[in-house]
Design a protein around this motif. Structure first.
Motif, PDB file in Angstrom:
ATOM      1  N   GLU A  57       0.815  -1.225   0.000  1.00  0.00           N
ATOM      2  CA  GLU A  57       0.000   0.000   0.000  1.00  0.00           C
ATOM      3  C   GLU A  57       0.843   1.268   0.000  1.00  0.00           C
ATOM      4  O   GLU A  57       0.381   2.332  -0.394  1.00  0.00           O
ATOM      5  N   ALA A  58       2.098   1.183   0.436  1.00  0.00           N
ATOM      6  CA  ALA A  58       2.976   2.361   0.463  1.00  0.00           C
ATOM      7  C   ALA A  58       3.639   2.618  -0.883  1.00  0.00           C
ATOM      8  O   ALA A  58       4.267   3.655  -1.069  1.00  0.00           O
ATOM      9  N   ARG A  59       3.492   1.723  -1.829  1.00  0.00           N
ATOM     10  CA  ARG A  59       4.150   1.873  -3.131  1.00  0.00           C
ATOM     11  C   ARG A  59       3.414   2.810  -4.067  1.00  0.00           C
ATOM     12  O   ARG A  59       3.923   3.148  -5.128  1.00  0.00           O
ATOM     13  N   ALA A  60       2.225   3.249  -3.686  1.00  0.00           N
ATOM     14  CA  ALA A  60       1.461   4.160  -4.537  1.00  0.00           C
ATOM     15  C   ALA A  60       2.151   5.507  -4.663  1.00  0.00           C
ATOM     16  O   ALA A  60       2.187   6.095  -5.741  1.00  0.00           O
ATOM     17  N   THR A  61       2.707   6.014  -3.573  1.00  0.00           N
ATOM     18  CA  THR A  61       3.429   7.286  -3.584  1.00  0.00           C
ATOM     19  C   THR A  61       4.723   7.111  -2.804  1.00  0.00           C
ATOM     20  O   THR A  61       4.686   6.890  -1.602  1.00  0.00           O
ATOM     21  N   LEU A  62       5.842   7.231  -3.495  1.00  0.00           N
ATOM     22  CA  LEU A  62       7.157   7.101  -2.870  1.00  0.00           C
ATOM     23  C   LEU A  62       7.769   8.475  -2.680  1.00  0.00           C
ATOM     24  O   LEU A  62       7.645   9.338  -3.537  1.00  0.00           O
ATOM     25  N   ARG A  63       8.451   8.667  -1.558  1.00  0.00           N
ATOM     26  CA  ARG A  63       9.124   9.938  -1.276  1.00  0.00           C
ATOM     27  C   ARG A  63      10.618   9.773  -1.493  1.00  0.00           C
ATOM     28  O   ARG A  63      11.222   8.823  -1.020  1.00  0.00           O
ATOM     29  N   LEU A  64      11.185  10.739  -2.189  1.00  0.00           N
ATOM     30  CA  LEU A  64      12.592  10.717  -2.539  1.00  0.00           C
ATOM     31  C   LEU A  64      13.233  12.004  -2.021  1.00  0.00           C
ATOM     32  O   LEU A  64      12.731  13.087  -2.275  1.00  0.00           O
ATOM     33  N   VAL A  65      14.320  11.869  -1.252  1.00  0.00           N
ATOM     34  CA  VAL A  65      15.028  13.031  -0.709  1.00  0.00           C
ATOM     35  C   VAL A  65      16.419  13.066  -1.347  1.00  0.00           C
ATOM     36  O   VAL A  65      17.333  12.390  -0.881  1.00  0.00           O
ATOM     37  N   PRO A  66      16.581  13.839  -2.440  1.00  0.00           N
ATOM     38  CA  PRO A  66      17.878  13.883  -3.107  1.00  0.00           C
ATOM     39  C   PRO A  66      18.778  14.962  -2.520  1.00  0.00           C
ATOM     40  O   PRO A  66      18.314  15.997  -2.052  1.00  0.00           O
ATOM     41  N   ASP A  67      20.075  14.710  -2.569  1.00  0.00           N
ATOM     42  CA  ASP A  67      21.065  15.718  -2.204  1.00  0.00           C
ATOM     43  C   ASP A  67      21.042  16.800  -3.281  1.00  0.00           C
ATOM     44  O   ASP A  67      20.838  16.508  -4.460  1.00  0.00           O
ATOM     45  N   ALA A  68      21.258  18.038  -2.887  1.00  0.00           N
ATOM     46  CA  ALA A  68      21.230  19.142  -3.848  1.00  0.00           C
ATOM     47  C   ALA A  68      22.336  19.009  -4.892  1.00  0.00           C
ATOM     48  O   ALA A  68      22.214  19.522  -6.000  1.00  0.00           O
ATOM     49  N   ALA A  69      23.426  18.313  -4.564  1.00  0.00           N
ATOM     50  CA  ALA A  69      24.545  18.166  -5.490  1.00  0.00           C
ATOM     51  C   ALA A  69      24.388  16.959  -6.417  1.00  0.00           C
ATOM     52  O   ALA A  69      25.256  16.712  -7.246  1.00  0.00           O
ATOM     53  N   LEU A  70      23.299  16.224  -6.286  1.00  0.00           N
ATOM     54  CA  LEU A  70      23.064  15.067  -7.148  1.00  0.00           C
ATOM     55  C   LEU A  70      22.782  15.556  -8.562  1.00  0.00           C
ATOM     56  O   LEU A  70      21.909  16.397  -8.760  1.00  0.00           O
ATOM     57  N   PRO A  71      23.496  15.047  -9.570  1.00  0.00           N
ATOM     58  CA  PRO A  71      23.232  15.479 -10.948  1.00  0.00           C
ATOM     59  C   PRO A  71      21.798  15.139 -11.373  1.00  0.00           C
ATOM     60  O   PRO A  71      21.254  14.095 -11.002  1.00  0.00           O
ATOM     61  N   ALA A  72      21.207  16.020 -12.150  1.00  0.00           N
ATOM     62  CA  ALA A  72      19.820  15.842 -12.585  1.00  0.00           C
ATOM     63  C   ALA A  72      19.640  14.570 -13.401  1.00  0.00           C
ATOM     64  O   ALA A  72      18.620  13.896 -13.276  1.00  0.00           O
ATOM     65  N   ALA A  73      20.623  14.219 -14.217  1.00  0.00           N
ATOM     66  CA  ALA A  73      20.509  13.005 -15.022  1.00  0.00           C
ATOM     67  C   ALA A  73      20.421  11.770 -14.126  1.00  0.00           C
ATOM     68  O   ALA A  73      19.649  10.850 -14.403  1.00  0.00           O
ATOM     69  N   ASP A  74      21.191  11.758 -13.033  1.00  0.00           N
ATOM     70  CA  ASP A  74      21.130  10.637 -12.091  1.00  0.00           C
ATOM     71  C   ASP A  74      19.771  10.573 -11.403  1.00  0.00           C
ATOM     72  O   ASP A  74      19.228   9.492 -11.174  1.00  0.00           O
ATOM     73  N   LEU A  75      19.233  11.724 -11.077  1.00  0.00           N
ATOM     74  CA  LEU A  75      17.918  11.783 -10.438  1.00  0.00           C
ATOM     75  C   LEU A  75      16.833  11.252 -11.377  1.00  0.00           C
ATOM     76  O   LEU A  75      15.953  10.500 -10.959  1.00  0.00           O
ATOM     77  N   LEU A  76      16.903  11.621 -12.646  1.00  0.00           N
ATOM     78  CA  LEU A  76      15.924  11.125 -13.613  1.00  0.00           C
ATOM     79  C   LEU A  76      16.045   9.610 -13.806  1.00  0.00           C
ATOM     80  O   LEU A  76      15.037   8.905 -13.879  1.00  0.00           O
ATOM     81  N   GLY A 122       7.994  -0.657  -9.706  1.00  0.00           N
ATOM     82  CA  GLY A 122       6.629  -0.773  -9.207  1.00  0.00           C
ATOM     83  C   GLY A 122       6.100   0.434  -8.463  1.00  0.00           C
ATOM     84  O   GLY A 122       5.018   0.372  -7.882  1.00  0.00           O
ATOM     85  N   ALA A 123       6.828   1.539  -8.469  1.00  0.00           N
ATOM     86  CA  ALA A 123       6.344   2.751  -7.796  1.00  0.00           C
ATOM     87  C   ALA A 123       5.204   3.358  -8.602  1.00  0.00           C
ATOM     88  O   ALA A 123       5.266   3.444  -9.822  1.00  0.00           O
ATOM     89  N   GLY A 124       4.166   3.784  -7.903  1.00  0.00           N
ATOM     90  CA  GLY A 124       3.052   4.435  -8.576  1.00  0.00           C
ATOM     91  C   GLY A 124       3.381   5.876  -8.921  1.00  0.00           C
ATOM     92  O   GLY A 124       3.246   6.308 -10.061  1.00  0.00           O
ATOM     93  N   ARG A 125       3.843   6.597  -7.947  1.00  0.00           N
ATOM     94  CA  ARG A 125       4.154   8.015  -8.108  1.00  0.00           C
ATOM     95  C   ARG A 125       5.377   8.310  -7.273  1.00  0.00           C
ATOM     96  O   ARG A 125       5.492   7.831  -6.148  1.00  0.00           O
ATOM     97  N   VAL A 126       6.295   9.094  -7.809  1.00  0.00           N
ATOM     98  CA  VAL A 126       7.513   9.452  -7.084  1.00  0.00           C
ATOM     99  C   VAL A 126       7.456  10.941  -6.761  1.00  0.00           C
ATOM    100  O   VAL A 126       7.321  11.770  -7.656  1.00  0.00           O
ATOM    101  N   VAL A 127       7.539  11.265  -5.461  1.00  0.00           N
ATOM    102  CA  VAL A 127       7.465  12.644  -4.992  1.00  0.00           C
ATOM    103  C   VAL A 127       8.817  13.018  -4.413  1.00  0.00           C
ATOM    104  O   VAL A 127       9.391  12.266  -3.624  1.00  0.00           O
TER     105      VAL A 127
END
Length: 126
Positions: A84-103, A113-118
């Protein structure tokens, strides 16, 4: 004999319309009700911020951490969560993480299997 009369622009009418619209929006638009004069708001300047407990923390070098434990990949994070927790996942990225890696991480979470990534971010108030 024809007379050449120059036609003037009706600027006074335009000014009146704009002025009336200004008065209307000033009178009709209440953004928020005023606060009580005796009310003192809570100050949170020194509050220690923490990531939500179910959030996946991503460090600048790409390390994944969930509840203090390192994870090998995004699929391990999704597998560690209840269904039930897989519908919305929370992601806390470091500010220095490259955008391509985040994508790439977001795509990997969706494939796992994540429904939505926040993304959880910090909002600074002036």
């Amino acid at each position: 004999m024809k007379r050449n009369l120059s036609r003037r622009e009706p600027t006074i009418a335009l000014i009146n319309i704009v002025f009336l619209m200004l008065i209307f929006f000033m009178a009709a638009a209440t953004l928020a009700p005023p606060l009580d004069g005796d009310l003192r708001l809570v100050r949170t300047e020194e509050l220690e911020g923490r990531a939500p407990p179910d959030a996946l923390v991503v460090h600048a070098d790409g390390r994944l951490v969930y509840r203090g434990q390192p994870l090998p990949d995004a699929a391990a994070y999704v597998a560690a969560l209840p269904e039930e927790a897989r519908a919305t996942l929370r992601l806390v990225p470091d500010a220095a993480l490259p955008a391509a890696d985040l994508l790439r991480l977001g795509e990997a979470l969706r494939r796992a299997g994540a429904g939505r990534v926040v993304m959880v971010t910090q909002r600074g108030l002036p």
